[in-house]
Design an enzyme around this catalytic site. Structure first.
Site, PDB file in Angstrom:
ATOM      1  N   LEU A   9      25.690 -55.183  -8.410  1.00 32.33           N
ATOM      2  CA  LEU A   9      25.667 -54.954  -6.965  1.00 32.33           C
ATOM      3  C   LEU A   9      25.395 -53.473  -6.684  1.00 32.33           C
ATOM      4  O   LEU A   9      26.173 -52.612  -7.081  1.00 32.33           O
ATOM      5  CB  LEU A   9      27.005 -55.359  -6.344  1.00 32.33           C
ATOM      6  CG  LEU A   9      27.452 -56.802  -6.612  1.00 32.33           C
ATOM      7  CD1 LEU A   9      28.745 -57.097  -5.854  1.00 32.33           C
ATOM      8  CD2 LEU A   9      26.365 -57.795  -6.216  1.00 32.33           C
ATOM      9  N   ARG A  16      30.118 -42.189   1.572  1.00 30.97           N
ATOM     10  CA  ARG A  16      31.084 -41.119   1.285  1.00 30.97           C
ATOM     11  C   ARG A  16      30.559 -40.060   0.303  1.00 30.97           C
ATOM     12  O   ARG A  16      31.169 -39.014   0.127  1.00 30.97           O
ATOM     13  CB  ARG A  16      32.393 -41.720   0.750  1.00 30.97           C
ATOM     14  CG  ARG A  16      33.262 -42.295   1.865  1.00 30.97           C
ATOM     15  CD  ARG A  16      34.432 -43.059   1.318  1.00 30.97           C
ATOM     16  NE  ARG A  16      34.026 -44.368   0.791  1.00 30.97           N
ATOM     17  CZ  ARG A  16      34.837 -45.177   0.111  1.00 30.97           C
ATOM     18  NH1 ARG A  16      36.072 -44.819  -0.140  1.00 30.97           N
ATOM     19  NH2 ARG A  16      34.401 -46.351  -0.304  1.00 30.97           N
ATOM     20  N   THR A  81      30.012 -58.439  -0.332  1.00 28.14           N
ATOM     21  CA  THR A  81      29.735 -58.694  -1.756  1.00 28.14           C
ATOM     22  C   THR A  81      29.327 -60.148  -2.010  1.00 28.14           C
ATOM     23  O   THR A  81      28.512 -60.412  -2.894  1.00 28.14           O
ATOM     24  CB  THR A  81      30.969 -58.344  -2.610  1.00 28.14           C
ATOM     25  OG1 THR A  81      32.128 -58.990  -2.040  1.00 28.14           O
ATOM     26  CG2 THR A  81      31.220 -56.843  -2.647  1.00 28.14           C
ATOM     27  N   GLU A 157      42.005 -58.839   0.257  1.00 25.00           N
ATOM     28  CA  GLU A 157      41.559 -57.462   0.479  1.00 25.00           C
ATOM     29  C   GLU A 157      42.654 -56.647   1.170  1.00 25.00           C
ATOM     30  O   GLU A 157      43.486 -57.203   1.901  1.00 25.00           O
ATOM     31  CB  GLU A 157      40.288 -57.451   1.340  1.00 25.00           C
ATOM     32  CG  GLU A 157      39.070 -58.013   0.637  1.00 25.00           C
ATOM     33  CD  GLU A 157      38.776 -57.319  -0.676  1.00 25.00           C
ATOM     34  OE1 GLU A 157      38.507 -56.108  -0.676  1.00 25.00           O
ATOM     35  OE2 GLU A 157      38.830 -57.998  -1.730  1.00 25.00           O
ATOM     36  N   TYR A 390      -2.977 -15.007 -18.575  1.00 28.40           N
ATOM     37  CA  TYR A 390      -3.376 -15.562 -17.276  1.00 28.40           C
ATOM     38  C   TYR A 390      -4.221 -14.543 -16.531  1.00 28.40           C
ATOM     39  O   TYR A 390      -3.797 -13.399 -16.329  1.00 28.40           O
ATOM     40  CB  TYR A 390      -2.096 -15.888 -16.500  1.00 28.40           C
ATOM     41  CG  TYR A 390      -2.302 -16.639 -15.204  1.00 28.40           C
ATOM     42  CD1 TYR A 390      -3.139 -17.739 -15.130  1.00 28.40           C
ATOM     43  CD2 TYR A 390      -1.608 -16.248 -14.061  1.00 28.40           C
ATOM     44  CE1 TYR A 390      -3.302 -18.429 -13.948  1.00 28.40           C
ATOM     45  CE2 TYR A 390      -1.762 -16.936 -12.864  1.00 28.40           C
ATOM     46  CZ  TYR A 390      -2.614 -18.028 -12.813  1.00 28.40           C
ATOM     47  OH  TYR A 390      -2.772 -18.718 -11.643  1.00 28.40           O
ATOM     48  N   ALA A 426       1.005   0.490 -32.424  1.00 26.64           N
ATOM     49  CA  ALA A 426       1.879   0.499 -31.250  1.00 26.64           C
ATOM     50  C   ALA A 426       1.120   1.005 -30.035  1.00 26.64           C
ATOM     51  O   ALA A 426       0.290   1.906 -30.133  1.00 26.64           O
ATOM     52  CB  ALA A 426       3.097   1.375 -31.519  1.00 26.64           C
TER      53      ALA A 426
END
Ligand code: UD1
Ligand code: CA
Length: 458
Positions: A9, A16, A81, A157, A390, A426
């Site tokens: 289900l 909530r 349900t 219930e 890039y 370097a």
């Protein structure tokens, strides 16, 4: 074995949760909530599995696209349900056997519990079996009403219960096994004449009792398992419990977790024995980690394959990458997707990599960006090296041969190739290919102006 179909289900919104996303799609320990009960049903041998969906139906369907055992039943309006279960009549037309009914918001239910329940239901040839739990605070749940001899008579219930019934501590988990003939023969007969004006699936118990059919309640040992998630507090609690189970399994398999309460390993991660994981780590995306690794604190690993004996130092982030054996990463390194590192590679502090292959024994120890590059074996990449991959429009590749030594503060303007065993001095900006066994050097000659500083001071 008698066949088993499952109904999950999941049509409700989960108000909530206060979320744009429906409740059952919220992730818990690496899986959308609904995937947990679905997995439990599968492990218990159920096929097909029917999802009752309503809110955000296509998102739920998308989650299981291609799964041949999953069917969906649409419940346009959430009328309760009982109505939800009735919506599966078409999807289960022709099915005969046991129908297992689960809720999409109970991620903690264990497959073994489902198996036990199915066996109990079958062994007793029951029409209906409900999984129950004893709760110190049963408020909000349906209560299991039993007669003097302990037989189940019905479920009431919270809103419909008398004060005496509200004292009952045995609650309905919302998980049931039902005989398919009984279920579909009676589900249309329930009414919505109750406090909520909803069709209650729980009314089927009283119907079974009235018809003299076997109706059983099976109390569960660990009430955590049937905890339903209704809000974010319960979501965090459920995730904590699931993580605890996952961590426990890893520890029993030989993984050391320095502080399991602060180790966040999702479902589907594999970790070898004698690997140690320090607090604050997050490992997910089905990552596979070898044995004998050391993973320092606050490391995040998503969708990676890591070989044996690697050391991932603190605060590193590894995404969709592959590491050989004896690789060292970090601290504070970032492997972006597509970083493939050979055995004994070392990636040090503040190094970022993306879509690179790096051969055995190569090192980039400090402050470097390596993107779209193919780097050979035993290459040394000096501090501050940058692959300029890039040009603002396209990405370009950098190829570096075996045994190359790249000095500090070098820019490699891609596309560019450096032949094996060359040395890049370097501070060089490499803009043209370097042949093998060469020295590449691009420097503006240094000028020393003697006495310059002295003159300025006066
Ligand atoms: C239900 C049970 C209650 C039990 C509790 C356990 C009923 C009448 N009551 O109450 O006895 O103690 O579960 O958690 O069954 N759903 C749909 N369509 C609907 C209504 C619900 O798909 O029309 C789904 C919800 O999305 C949810 C599940 O069914 O996943 C349970 O529904 P919910 O309204 O939360 O039931 P409870 O009031 O908690
Ligand atoms: Ca409810």
């Amino acid at each position: 074995m008698k066949s088993v179909a499952t109904v999950v289900l999941a049509a409700g919104k989960g108000t909530r949760m206060k979320s744009g996303l429906i409740k059952v799609l919220h992730p818990v320990a690496g899986l959308p909530m609904i995937a947990w009960p679905v997995a439990a049903a599968r492990e218990a041998g159920s096929d097909p599995i029917v999802l009752v969906i309503g809110h955000q139906a296509s998102a739920v369907q998308g989650l299981f696209r291609g799964a041949t055992d999953i069917r969906c039943a649409m419940q346009e309006e959430q009328l309760g349900t009982g109505h939800a279960v009735a919506c599966t009549a078409d999807a289960l037309a022709g099915f005969r056997g046991t129908v297992l009914i689960l809720c999409g918001d109970t991620p903690l239910l264990r497959p073994e519990t489902v198996k036990n329940m199915l066996a109990y239901h079958r062994d007793n040839m029951a029409a209906i079996t409900v999984l129950t739990a004893l709760m110190d605070d049963p408020f909000g749940y349906g209560r299991v009403v039993r007669d003097e001899s302990g037989g189940v008579t019905r479920i009431v219930e919270q809103q419909d219960a008398t004060p005496e019934e509200r004292e009952i501590r045995e609650i309905n988990s919302g998980i049931y096994c039902m005989d398919s003939d009984f279920l579909f023969g009676n589900i249309k007969g329930i009414s919505n004449d109750n406090a909520q004006g909803e069709y209650y699936v729980t009314d089927l118990l009283a119907i079974a009792v009235r018809k003299g059919l076997t109706c059983l309640a099976l109390p569960i040992a660990d009430a955590d398992e049937i905890m339903g998630v209704n809000d974010r507090v319960q979501l965090a609690e459920a995730a904590r419990i699931l993580r605890g189970r996952i961590n426990r399994d890893h520890m029993l398999n030989g993984v050391t977790l320095i502080d399991p309460d602060q180790t966040y390993i999702d479902h589907g991660v594999t970790i070898g024995a004698d690997t140690t994981i320090h607090p604050g780590c997050r490992i997910d995306g089905g990552s596979i980690i070898g044995s004998g690794c050391e993973i320092d604190g606050a490391v995040s690993i998503t969708d990676c394959r890591i070989g044996d004996d690697c050391h991932i130092k603190a605060a590193s982030v590894l995404e969709s990458s592959e590491l050989g054996e004896d690789v060292t990463i970090g601290p504070m390194a970032h492997l972006r997707p597509g970083s493939v590192l050979g055995n004994k590679v070392k990636i040090g502090n503040f190094v970022e990599t993306k879509k690179i292959v790096m051969g055995e024994g190569s090192k980039a120890s400090h402050l470097t960006y390596l993107g779209d590059a193919e780097i050979g074996r035993n290459v040394n990449i000096g501090c501050g090296t940058i692959t300029c991959n890039y040009d603002g429009v396209k990405k370009h590749r950098t190829v570096i041969g075996d045994e190359v030594f790249v000095g500090s503060d070098v820019q490699l303007v891609a596309p560019v190739t450096i032949g094996r065993n060359s040395l890049i001095a370097a501070g060089t900006t490499v803009t043209i290919d370097v042949p093998p066994d060469s020295l590449a050097l691009s420097r503006i000659p240094q000028v020393n102006k003697e006495g310059w500083r002295l003159r300025k001071k006066t």
